[in-house]
Design an enzyme around this catalytic site. Structure first.
Site, PDB file in Angstrom:
ATOM      1  N   TYR A  88       0.823  -1.215   0.000  1.00 27.55           N
ATOM      2  CA  TYR A  88       0.000   0.000   0.000  1.00 27.55           C
ATOM      3  C   TYR A  88       0.856   1.264   0.000  1.00 27.55           C
ATOM      4  CZ  TYR A  88      -4.043  -2.924   0.108  1.00 27.55           C
ATOM      5  OH  TYR A  88      -4.981  -3.853  -0.260  1.00 27.55           O
ATOM      6  N   GLN A 110     -15.658   1.593  -5.586  1.00 30.24           N
ATOM      7  CA  GLN A 110     -14.858   0.455  -5.108  1.00 30.24           C
ATOM      8  C   GLN A 110     -13.390   0.886  -5.002  1.00 30.24           C
ATOM      9  OE1 GLN A 110     -16.004  -3.553  -7.015  1.00 30.24           O
ATOM     10  NE2 GLN A 110     -16.829  -2.027  -8.444  1.00 30.24           N
ATOM     11  N   VAL A 128      -9.992   2.833  -4.004  1.00 31.25           N
ATOM     12  CA  VAL A 128      -9.437   3.352  -2.745  1.00 31.25           C
ATOM     13  C   VAL A 128      -8.658   4.644  -2.990  1.00 31.25           C
ATOM     14  CG1 VAL A 128      -9.375   1.072  -1.656  1.00 31.25           C
ATOM     15  CG2 VAL A 128      -7.378   1.845  -2.976  1.00 31.25           C
ATOM     16  N   ASP A 129      -8.587   5.048  -4.288  1.00 30.20           N
ATOM     17  CA  ASP A 129      -7.888   6.318  -4.552  1.00 30.20           C
ATOM     18  C   ASP A 129      -8.799   7.488  -4.180  1.00 30.20           C
ATOM     19  OD1 ASP A 129      -8.619   5.560  -7.939  1.00 30.20           O
ATOM     20  OD2 ASP A 129      -9.459   7.305  -6.910  1.00 30.20           O
ATOM     21  N   HIS A 144     -14.455   0.003  -0.421  1.00 28.41           N
ATOM     22  CA  HIS A 144     -13.296  -0.853  -0.120  1.00 28.41           C
ATOM     23  C   HIS A 144     -12.191  -0.118   0.619  1.00 28.41           C
ATOM     24  CE1 HIS A 144     -14.664  -3.608  -3.647  1.00 28.41           C
ATOM     25  NE2 HIS A 144     -15.418  -3.742  -2.569  1.00 28.41           N
TER      26      HIS A 144
HETATM   27  N1  APR Z   1     -12.445   3.455 -18.684  1.00 27.85           N
HETATM   28  C1  APR Z   1     -13.444   2.726 -18.105  1.00 27.85           C
HETATM   29  N2  APR Z   1     -13.318   1.417 -17.778  1.00 27.85           N
HETATM   30  C2  APR Z   1     -12.136   0.832 -18.055  1.00 27.85           C
HETATM   31  C3  APR Z   1     -11.042   1.511 -18.643  1.00 27.85           C
HETATM   32  C4  APR Z   1     -11.235   2.893 -18.967  1.00 27.85           C
HETATM   33  N3  APR Z   1     -10.279   3.625 -19.538  1.00 27.85           N
HETATM   34  N4  APR Z   1     -10.013   0.629 -18.777  1.00 27.85           N
HETATM   35  C5  APR Z   1     -10.444  -0.549 -18.268  1.00 27.85           C
HETATM   36  N5  APR Z   1     -11.720  -0.433 -17.858  1.00 27.85           N
HETATM   37  C6  APR Z   1     -12.590  -1.441 -17.246  1.00 27.85           C
HETATM   38  C7  APR Z   1     -12.275  -2.872 -17.625  1.00 27.85           C
HETATM   39  O1  APR Z   1     -12.897  -3.213 -18.873  1.00 27.85           O
HETATM   40  C8  APR Z   1     -12.889  -3.631 -16.461  1.00 27.85           C
HETATM   41  O2  APR Z   1     -14.275  -3.891 -16.688  1.00 27.85           O
HETATM   42  O3  APR Z   1     -12.406  -1.380 -15.852  1.00 27.85           O
HETATM   43  C9  APR Z   1     -12.762  -2.643 -15.298  1.00 27.85           C
HETATM   44  C10 APR Z   1     -11.676  -3.030 -14.304  1.00 27.85           C
HETATM   45  O4  APR Z   1     -12.075  -4.232 -13.687  1.00 27.85           O
HETATM   46  P1  APR Z   1     -11.236  -4.714 -12.414  1.00 27.85           P
HETATM   47  O5  APR Z   1      -9.787  -4.577 -12.706  1.00 27.85           O
HETATM   48  O6  APR Z   1     -11.801  -6.043 -12.029  1.00 27.85           O
HETATM   49  O7  APR Z   1     -11.577  -3.626 -11.297  1.00 27.85           O
HETATM   50  P2  APR Z   1     -12.839  -3.571 -10.365  1.00 27.85           P
HETATM   51  O8  APR Z   1     -14.061  -4.111 -11.042  1.00 27.85           O
HETATM   52  O9  APR Z   1     -12.921  -2.183  -9.831  1.00 27.85           O
HETATM   53  O10 APR Z   1     -12.407  -4.564  -9.168  1.00 27.85           O
HETATM   54  C11 APR Z   1     -13.282  -4.618  -8.065  1.00 27.85           C
HETATM   55  O11 APR Z   1     -11.702  -6.044  -6.937  1.00 27.85           O
HETATM   56  O12 APR Z   1      -9.612  -6.630  -6.217  1.00 27.85           O
HETATM   57  C12 APR Z   1     -10.763  -5.993  -5.867  1.00 27.85           C
HETATM   58  O13 APR Z   1     -10.873  -4.355  -4.215  1.00 27.85           O
HETATM   59  C13 APR Z   1     -10.526  -4.543  -5.544  1.00 27.85           C
HETATM   60  O14 APR Z   1     -12.111  -2.742  -5.758  1.00 27.85           O
HETATM   61  C14 APR Z   1     -11.492  -3.815  -6.463  1.00 27.85           C
HETATM   62  C15 APR Z   1     -12.493  -4.886  -6.828  1.00 27.85           C
END
Ligand code: APR
Length: 234
Positions: A53, A86, A88-89, A104
């Site tokens: 972190y 979701q 944390v930023d 989160h």
């Molecule tokens: N604009 C919008 N969406 C985007 C972009 C962009 N420029 N680039 C990627 N994405 C999308 C991807 O297509 C994907 O659907 O962002 C999403 C990212 O998915 P994850 O990486 O799974 O992130 P998230 O859904 O926020 O994860 C949820 O998982 O690990 C835990 O606590 C962590 O809060 C997180 C949670």
């Protein structure tokens, strides 16, 4: 004014240079998630989790909100806007969003190990130390050892109930930049009242119910498109 509730995930911050979790090159490709973001991981090796972190905090302070964050703030002129994230930023807050609910946790905060109500903001709480963005297992603030103010996997999501209440009161619900992989956040979609329009902005959207209006775009471009749609009938 209509209540516009917007739920955001890591994709919201991608254009600010913050890595998502599950895209190619994402955080969970580099780090074993259960080692750096779970309660068991923290019990097993807290020093590793402090380092993980600390590194993300140093990355975050170099990042800036993007046009998507700013478009959400702009809509506050026409709607009562509530952000559930979701992430944390603190990019929503730094863009100027006034109602932000973190599901989160918050990367720029740490909390006492022995009293979760004692939450401290960095860098302020470590002002004067060699690296006020970083903590270790030995860091003490006001007499308390601290941990990241993050909801680890295997831990409860205390802000989920307030988030459900916001979604149940929404006149419009928007989901931006999440793979809808992680519960309970992914379930928020199902709490909207019947007839409430739902929009989902994502360049690679997960499958969603047929009544969801998918805008297949990144956050900035998608928010520009959504604003055009919403401002036709604010
Ligand atoms: N604009 C919008 N969406 C985007 C972009 C962009 N420029 N680039 C990627 N994405 C999308 C991807 O297509 C994907 O659907 O962002 C999403 C990212 O998915 P994850 O990486 O799974 O992130 P998230 O859904 O926020 O994860 C949820 O998982 O690990 C835990 O606590 C962590 O809060 C997180 C949670």
């Amino acid at each position: 004014m209509k209540k516009l509730v917007i739920s955001t995930g890591a994709g919201m911050s991608a254009e600010s240079g913050i890595a998502t979790f599950r895209d190619a090159g994402g955080l969970w490709e580099k780090y074993p998630v259960m080692d750096v973001a779970s309660a068991d991981g923290f019990a097993r090796n807290p020093a590793l989790i402090h380092r993980f972190y600390n590194e993300r905090r140093h990355d975050l302070v170099k990042a800036q909100p993007n046009a998507g964050h700013r478009a959400i703030v702009e809509l506050e002129k026409h709607f009562q806007v509530y952000v559930i994230t979701q992430n944390v930023d603190d990019l929503h807050e730094r863009a100027g969003s006034r109602n932000v609910l973190h599901l989160h946790g918050e990367l720029m905060k740490v909390r006492a190990l022995d009293d979760e109500s004692r939450v401290y903001s960095l860098p302020q709480a470590l002002e004067g130390s060699e690296d006020p963005l970083s903590t270790t297992v030995d860091t003490v603030i006001q007499g308390h050892h601290v941990r990241p103010h993050i909801v680890f996997f295997q831990e409860a999501v205390p802000n989920f109930e307030p988030a459900v209440q916001l979604v149940e009161e929404a006149d419009i619900f928007v989901v931006i930049g999440t793979s809808l992989n992680v519960y309970p956040a992914a379930a928020l979609l199902h709490y909207v009242r019947r007839g409430v329009p739902v929009y989902y902005i994502d360049p690679n959207p997960a499958s969603v119910p047929a009544n969801v209006h998918v805008i297949r775009a990144g956050a900035s471009e998608g928010m520009a498109e959504l604003s055009r749609i919403l401002l036709q009938n604010p």
